[in-house]
Scaffold this motif. Structure first.
Motif, PDB file in Angstrom:
ATOM      1  N   GLY A 883       6.409  12.314  22.147  1.00 31.58           N
ATOM      2  CA  GLY A 883       4.956  12.466  22.046  1.00 31.58           C
ATOM      3  C   GLY A 883       4.428  12.372  20.634  1.00 31.58           C
ATOM      4  O   GLY A 883       3.313  12.862  20.375  1.00 31.58           O
ATOM      5  N   TYR A 884       5.149  11.766  19.716  1.00 29.74           N
ATOM      6  CA  TYR A 884       4.701  11.637  18.329  1.00 29.74           C
ATOM      7  C   TYR A 884       4.442  10.173  18.021  1.00 29.74           C
ATOM      8  O   TYR A 884       4.979   9.260  18.656  1.00 29.74           O
ATOM      9  N   ARG A 885       3.616   9.980  16.987  1.00 34.02           N
ATOM     10  CA  ARG A 885       3.450   8.644  16.413  1.00 34.02           C
ATOM     11  C   ARG A 885       4.539   8.472  15.355  1.00 34.02           C
ATOM     12  O   ARG A 885       4.677   9.300  14.463  1.00 34.02           O
ATOM     13  N   ALA A 886       5.296   7.392  15.447  1.00 36.90           N
ATOM     14  CA  ALA A 886       6.475   7.232  14.596  1.00 36.90           C
ATOM     15  C   ALA A 886       6.262   6.119  13.579  1.00 36.90           C
ATOM     16  O   ALA A 886       5.762   5.043  13.911  1.00 36.90           O
ATOM     17  N   PHE A 887       6.647   6.435  12.334  1.00 29.43           N
ATOM     18  CA  PHE A 887       6.689   5.456  11.245  1.00 29.43           C
ATOM     19  C   PHE A 887       8.133   5.449  10.693  1.00 29.43           C
ATOM     20  O   PHE A 887       8.834   6.467  10.730  1.00 29.43           O
ATOM     21  N   GLU A 888       8.558   4.315  10.148  1.00 34.23           N
ATOM     22  CA  GLU A 888       9.945   4.234   9.687  1.00 34.23           C
ATOM     23  C   GLU A 888      10.025   3.655   8.279  1.00 34.23           C
ATOM     24  O   GLU A 888       9.165   2.863   7.864  1.00 34.23           O
ATOM     25  N   ALA A 889      11.101   4.081   7.569  1.00 36.72           N
ATOM     26  CA  ALA A 889      11.410   3.548   6.238  1.00 36.72           C
ATOM     27  C   ALA A 889      12.919   3.621   6.058  1.00 36.72           C
ATOM     28  O   ALA A 889      13.578   4.549   6.537  1.00 36.72           O
ATOM     29  N   GLU A 890      13.488   2.612   5.326  1.00 32.79           N
ATOM     30  CA  GLU A 890      14.942   2.573   5.171  1.00 32.79           C
ATOM     31  C   GLU A 890      15.409   3.238   3.900  1.00 32.79           C
ATOM     32  O   GLU A 890      16.618   3.435   3.723  1.00 32.79           O
ATOM     33  N   ASN A 891      14.481   3.594   2.980  1.00 34.38           N
ATOM     34  CA  ASN A 891      14.897   4.262   1.749  1.00 34.38           C
ATOM     35  C   ASN A 891      13.734   5.074   1.219  1.00 34.38           C
ATOM     36  O   ASN A 891      12.612   5.057   1.767  1.00 34.38           O
ATOM     37  N   ALA A 892      13.953   5.769   0.099  1.00 32.44           N
ATOM     38  CA  ALA A 892      12.930   6.652  -0.452  1.00 32.44           C
ATOM     39  C   ALA A 892      11.734   5.880  -0.969  1.00 32.44           C
ATOM     40  O   ALA A 892      10.578   6.325  -0.830  1.00 32.44           O
ATOM     41  N   ALA A 893      11.956   4.737  -1.581  1.00 33.28           N
ATOM     42  CA  ALA A 893      10.839   3.953  -2.138  1.00 33.28           C
ATOM     43  C   ALA A 893       9.884   3.509  -1.038  1.00 33.28           C
ATOM     44  O   ALA A 893       8.651   3.615  -1.171  1.00 33.28           O
ATOM     45  N   ALA A 894      10.455   2.983   0.072  1.00 31.00           N
ATOM     46  CA  ALA A 894       9.604   2.553   1.191  1.00 31.00           C
ATOM     47  C   ALA A 894       8.861   3.740   1.783  1.00 31.00           C
ATOM     48  O   ALA A 894       7.700   3.628   2.206  1.00 31.00           O
ATOM     49  N   ALA A 895       9.519   4.913   1.843  1.00 28.87           N
ATOM     50  CA  ALA A 895       8.871   6.099   2.395  1.00 28.87           C
ATOM     51  C   ALA A 895       7.687   6.533   1.535  1.00 28.87           C
ATOM     52  O   ALA A 895       6.618   6.896   2.056  1.00 28.87           O
ATOM     53  N   LEU A 896       7.842   6.537   0.216  1.00 36.00           N
ATOM     54  CA  LEU A 896       6.739   6.928  -0.673  1.00 36.00           C
ATOM     55  C   LEU A 896       5.569   5.959  -0.545  1.00 36.00           C
ATOM     56  O   LEU A 896       4.392   6.364  -0.610  1.00 36.00           O
ATOM     57  N   ASP A 897       5.899   4.678  -0.339  1.00 36.51           N
ATOM     58  CA  ASP A 897       4.830   3.693  -0.159  1.00 36.51           C
ATOM     59  C   ASP A 897       4.043   3.986   1.116  1.00 36.51           C
ATOM     60  O   ASP A 897       2.809   3.924   1.137  1.00 36.51           O
ATOM     61  N   LEU A 898       4.742   4.325   2.218  1.00 35.12           N
ATOM     62  CA  LEU A 898       4.053   4.656   3.464  1.00 35.12           C
ATOM     63  C   LEU A 898       3.242   5.947   3.340  1.00 35.12           C
ATOM     64  O   LEU A 898       2.127   6.058   3.883  1.00 35.12           O
ATOM     65  N   LEU A 899       3.814   6.937   2.626  1.00 36.32           N
ATOM     66  CA  LEU A 899       3.091   8.199   2.447  1.00 36.32           C
ATOM     67  C   LEU A 899       1.786   7.976   1.678  1.00 36.32           C
ATOM     68  O   LEU A 899       0.799   8.704   1.875  1.00 36.32           O
ATOM     69  N   ALA A 900       1.793   7.003   0.805  1.00 35.55           N
ATOM     70  CA  ALA A 900       0.582   6.714   0.036  1.00 35.55           C
ATOM     71  C   ALA A 900      -0.466   5.989   0.881  1.00 35.55           C
ATOM     72  O   ALA A 900      -1.664   6.095   0.614  1.00 35.55           O
ATOM     73  N   ARG A 901      -0.012   5.271   1.938  1.00 37.00           N
ATOM     74  CA  ARG A 901      -0.943   4.468   2.721  1.00 37.00           C
ATOM     75  C   ARG A 901      -1.355   5.116   4.034  1.00 37.00           C
ATOM     76  O   ARG A 901      -2.389   4.839   4.590  1.00 37.00           O
ATOM     77  N   GLU A 902      -0.466   5.947   4.593  1.00 35.48           N
ATOM     78  CA  GLU A 902      -0.726   6.513   5.909  1.00 35.48           C
ATOM     79  C   GLU A 902      -0.826   8.039   5.807  1.00 35.48           C
ATOM     80  O   GLU A 902      -0.253   8.665   4.921  1.00 35.48           O
ATOM     81  N   ARG A 903      -1.538   8.630   6.796  1.00 35.65           N
ATOM     82  CA  ARG A 903      -1.603  10.077   6.883  1.00 35.65           C
ATOM     83  C   ARG A 903      -0.414  10.543   7.726  1.00 35.65           C
ATOM     84  O   ARG A 903      -0.356  10.296   8.924  1.00 35.65           O
TER      85      ARG A 903
END
Length: 977
Positions: A883-903
């Motif tokens: 029941g969650y909305r899922a986002f994915e990243a393969e490393n820390a850099a990609a994760a920080l980029d998503l955190l900056a763009r998505e809530r």
């Protein structure tokens, strides 16, 4: 150690050598003379003999001569110790007797021990552990001090013993018996300071006396009756006499007075004897300066008289042998046939004058020559085979009855011969008397009757036969041979065959039954079947079997048969070769064992490498497979056919895990004493011990679950396992750190069990030992349970500790798991079955309740950070289905980029990530940028990461329900601004 025989007629000498050799750990046997030593040697077979030379009954030289003549003892090394001979003569006698070493008394203990070690070929050994250091040297010095006390007495005897040795050499060179007796009297009178020395000998007990004397007495006819009365009285007593000057003499007083002018003379009388007979007596009358002769005088006089008796005996034997040899020589020289005596090595030892004429060599040129040199070169190659064949069936017979024989004269002329062979058994072995007749004239007549074509055919046949015999001779070199007559059941064995079977021709008759008794019981059926094949006209190929020697040893032998049949095809004769191949088979077995050990080592290495590669990747891959199958079954519960396909796929995955479990299993069989144990009580009870073991610079923390179940286990072994893990943790934290021991209950389900060999699903009590030490790389962690594998410095670890822990846990029905990250630390988890008799019955219901109570999300945004793409896809699918909305990243850099763009509401990340920033660092940085962000990390390392990054930890491996609980609990926590 070795068995050593010490031979000496002096008890103090034997005691000193026995004590000295005993401290070296040797087993020492003792004998007082050569005769006793010979009996002990034949019964006990010593490894080394240390012997005196001059002894009563049988001296050392005679003892060693008989030792060398014994085929079972002739290789025994001998050390001579003497104080009675001059050095040069003693060394010559020792060399002639075959002694390995010669020492002069008083002996040097260190030199004797060094010689013993060298002859036994053993390394120098230290003193026994039970002795205080230096005690052996002190005892040797005490023994040496005891020897020093006898030095003065030995020096006093030195001149007398030198004279004795010189007398022995002088007497030994004599062949004239009257001169021998006269010299005996002169030497004895001088050696013992006697007024008169008289010797009387006779060839027969009742025969006339022959006298010799030295001193103021004559042996002229005027004194003959007096001497006869004196020696008659002494001989009648039959024992040596030593009488003081003022004592009653055994001899007639009148005879004494007539000889010496006085009846108050000391008397010493000893027999002149050999082991075979008593030839006479040596009488010493009057001790100059002393009232009587001493015991030492009596002992030495007895030695001198015994030596003279032996020489007297040998001269008589020499005369008889010389006379016999002259008669034999006359007969041999008169024979018109060439005669040669050849030993078993093929060397000519005797010829007659006719042999000189026939072969054209002088006697000196023939003696010592090999008999093959009297054969043409074309016959020399197979002569060895003919010799071997003859010695296997030694009897008088013509040689070459079915072939032409030729000999070679000096100058190269070949001539035809007839040869008759007769065996001669001597003390040096069997020799052959060959009678050679020159048949040149007869052959010349025969040669005129044979045409050229037949001669060429015969030459080709002879050449073919010669080549065949040459190949056979090469094949059977250094092998035994057996000749068997099927008609009479007679067998002839070569000397080598007797040696192979460990028997002697004197005590073993080679009949069929006796032979089969020597065959190993398990191989007798094989040997009997081979003999049956031969009788059925089927000549068998080469074969092998085992034999049992009389000493109990088992030998492997190789055998080939050549059968001669009659016109009807029935076996008549069989010639066999036999070879002892025990050493070769043992070498093959050793090589096979080494190959197996090497293959086992390679297999262990491969298993270790495979385990290292599987430790991370295989769990992820299998988790992807089983996770996807779980998801598929959740989606297809209403579709029976699809669910059945998914279930079959899951069963196949579990069977694959079972194969892996077999590959990784270790067999352990240590004896255990299991009892019912409370893990919390056990851990609490050893904390005090652990504090002493690991030191004060390491802090110990306990986290003991109150409801930890009880286990049935060997408490001593479990305490040792935990202590071993704590000790390894201490070594991984040289500068201090934290050691944490956690207990609790864990249910290891089917999915987890499928990933671990020999693990049964069920309820387990867990003991977890974690440290904050250096950690281990994957390559090391994959091999830590291998026996003898260690990363510690030499001398600081055996490499057995963790393999023993592994074996104990496996044998107790448990499981051990290790997780480590370099620079962070290491965790060992010990799983042991809980004492829950009814746990299995409720497991299915519990699982169904867990599925029914899975919490679901409300559309929150979850960022999944995982470098393994397959596992990341599975987690993404599980997160969405929860029941969650899922986002994915393969490393820390990609994760920080998503955190900056998505809530993002929650960050779910693996601890180990590629790149410079791992999961913990990512969580810290993300929370600093987004204070309201919830975080959950997943890892195999169980520490308390919420202290470091403020979030929760989900230990790997986990199920979908575990993930749902972790996400729900993290989102339910109040936001920290």
């Amino acid at each position: 150690m070795a068995t050593i025989l010490v031979v000496d007629d002096q008890p103090t000498n034997r005691e000193m050598l026995s004590t000295l050799l005993g401290y070296r750990g040797h087993h020492v046997l003792e004998a007082a003379d050569g005769a006793e030593a010979l009996l002990i040697s034949r019964s006990r077979r010593p490894d080394l003999v240390i012997s005196d030379i001059l002894m009563p009954t049988m001296d050392g030289l005679e003892f060693v001569r008989r030792l060398r003549a014994d085929p079972d003892l002739y290789r025994t090394p001998v050390i001579f110790c003497t104080a009675t001979f001059l050095h040069r003569e003693a060394e010559a006698l020792a060399e002639a007797a075959g002694a390995a070493r010669l020492f002069y008394k008083p002996i040097d203990p260190e030199k004797v021990l060094a010689a013993v070690d060298a002859l036994l070929q053993i390394p120098e050994i230290a003193a026994p552990p039970s002795l205080v250091e230096g005690s052996v040297d002190d005892h040797i010095r005490l023994l040496t001090d005891r020897l020093v006390d006898t030095v003065e007495e030995a020096r006093a005897l030195s001149d007398r013993l030198d004279a004795l040795f010189e007398l022995t050499i002088d007497l030994g060179s004599q062949r004239n018996r009257p001169i021998l007796i006269r010299r005996l009297c002169g030497a004895a009178r001088a050696m013992f300071a006697a007024r008169i020395a008289v010797a009387g000998v006779r060839d027969e007990p009742a025969g006339p006396w022959e006298f010799a004397s030295d001193g103021p007495v004559e042996t002229a006819p005027a004194h003959a009756s007096c001497l006869e009365r004196l020696f008659g009285d002494i001989a009648k007593s039959g024992v040596p006499h030593r009488v003081a000057a003022d004592a009653d003499c055994v001899a007639a007083p009148a005879a004494m007075r007539e000889l010496t002018g006085s009846t108050t003379n000391a008397l010493l009388a000893v027999p002149i004897s050999s082991p075979n007979s008593v030839y006479g007596w040596l009488c010493l009358i009057g001790k100059i300066g002393l009232p009587e002769f001493t015991e030492e005088d009596e002992r030495l006089a007895g030695h001198i008289a015994a030596i003279a008796g032996r020489i007297y005996d040998s001269t008589a034997l020499y005369d008889r042998l010389l006379d016999s040899e002259n008669r034999f020589r006359s007969v041999v020289e008169a024979v018109p046939t060439a005669l040669l005596v050849v030993n078993y090595q093929g060397v000519i030892e005797m010829v007659n004058v006719q042999a000189e004429r026939v072969f054209g060599y002088s006697r000196e040129e023939l003696l010592g020559r090999r008999v093959e040199t009297l054969l043409p070169k074309t016959y020399r190659g197979h002569h060895a085979a003919l010799v071997s064949e003859y010695f296997s069936d030694r009897r008088a017979r013509p040689m070459g009855a079915d072939r032409d024989l030729f000999a070679l004269r000096n100058g190269g002329e070949e001539f035809p011969v007839e040869v008759g062979l007769s065996p001669i058994d001597t003390e040096h072995g069997t020799m052959v008397l060959a009678a050679v007749i020159d048949i040149t004239q007869r052959k010349e007549a025969e040669r005129g009757l044979i045409d050229a074509h037949r001669r060429s055919e015969d030459a080709l046949a002879a050449l073919s036969e010669s080549e065949a015999r040459l190949r056979r001779a090469q094949r059977i070199g250094h092998m035994g041979s057996i000749f068997r007559n099927f008609v009479t059941d007679e067998s002839g064995w070569s000397d080598e065959t007797y040696r192979i079977f460990g028997v002697s021709p004197e005590h073993f008759v080679p009949t069929t039954e006796n032979f089969l008794d020597q065959v190993h019981p398990d191989d007798r059926a094989l040997v009997r079947s081979i003999r049956d094949q031969i009788r059925l006209n089927d000549t068998p190929a080469a074969y092998e079997y085992r034999i049992l020697r009389p000493d109990g040893s088992v030998r492997h032998v190789y055998r080939e048969n050549e059968v001669i049949r009659d016109a009807a095809g029935n076996p008549v004769l069989m010639s066999e070769i036999i070879q002892d191949v025990t050493e070769a088979r043992e070498a093959q077995n050793r090589e096979r064992e080494l190959q197996q050990q090497f293959a086992q080592a390679q297999k262990m290495e491969a298993i270790g490498g495979l385990t290292g590669g599987m430790a991370h990747d295989f769990n992820n891959l299998l988790g992807v497979v089983i996770g996807n199958l779980d998801l598929l079954r959740d989606r297809c519960r209403d579709d029976g056919e699809t669910d059945e396909l998914a279930r079959e796929a899951l069963d196949a995955a579990l069977r694959g895990a079972d194969l892996t479990r077999r590959l990784l299993a270790f067999a352990r069989r240590q004896p255990l004493q299991p009892v019912l144990v409370d893990p919390n009580d056990l851990v609490s009870g050893i904390v005090a011990l652990l504090r002493r073991v690991i030191g004060e610079d390491i802090e110990i923390g306990l986290d003991l679950a109150a409801d930890t179940g009880r286990i049935v286990v060997d408490p001593a072994q479990l305490e040792a396992a935990v202590t071993n893990l704590a000790t390894n943790a201490r070594d991984a934290m040289p500068e201090g750190g934290h050691l944490t021991i956690v207990t609790g209950n864990r249910r290891l389900d089917d999915d987890y069990a499928a990933l671990h060999a020999d693990l049964m699903p069920g309820d387990y009590a867990m003991i977890e030992v974690s440290d904050t030490g250096t950690g281990m790389p994957e390559a090391v962690m994959s091999r830590i349970f291998e026996p003898f594998y260690t990363t510690k410095e030499q001398g600081k670890g055996t490499g057995l500790g963790l393999s023993m822990v592994y074996g104990f846990i496996k044998q107790s029905g448990g499981h051990i798991n290790v997780y480590s990250e370099p620079g962070i630390g290491t965790t060992f988890r010990l799983y042991l079955p809980r004492d829950l008799p009814h746990a299995a019955a409720g497991s299915a219901a519990g699982a169904a309740m867990a599925e029914a109570g899975t919490p679901l999300g409300q559309g929150e945004a979850v960022l999944v950070v995982e470098d393994n793409a397959h596992l990341r896809r599975v987690v993404m699918r599980q997160v969405r289905e929860l029941g969650y909305r899922a986002f994915e990243a393969e490393n820390a850099a990609a994760a920080l980029d998503l955190l900056a763009r998505e809530r993002i509401d929650l960050l779910f990340s693996d601890v180990v990530l590629p790149g410079e920033l791992n999961g913990i660092g990512l969580a810290r940085l993300a929370r600093s940028l987004l204070p309201g962000l919830r975080t959950v990390l997943t890892s195999g390392f169980p520490g308390k990461p919420e202290i470091d990054f403020g979030g929760r930890l989900l230990p790997k491996p986990y199920r979908k329900a575990d993930l749902a609980q972790a996400l729900c609990a993290a989102l339910a926590e109040p936001s920290v601004p």
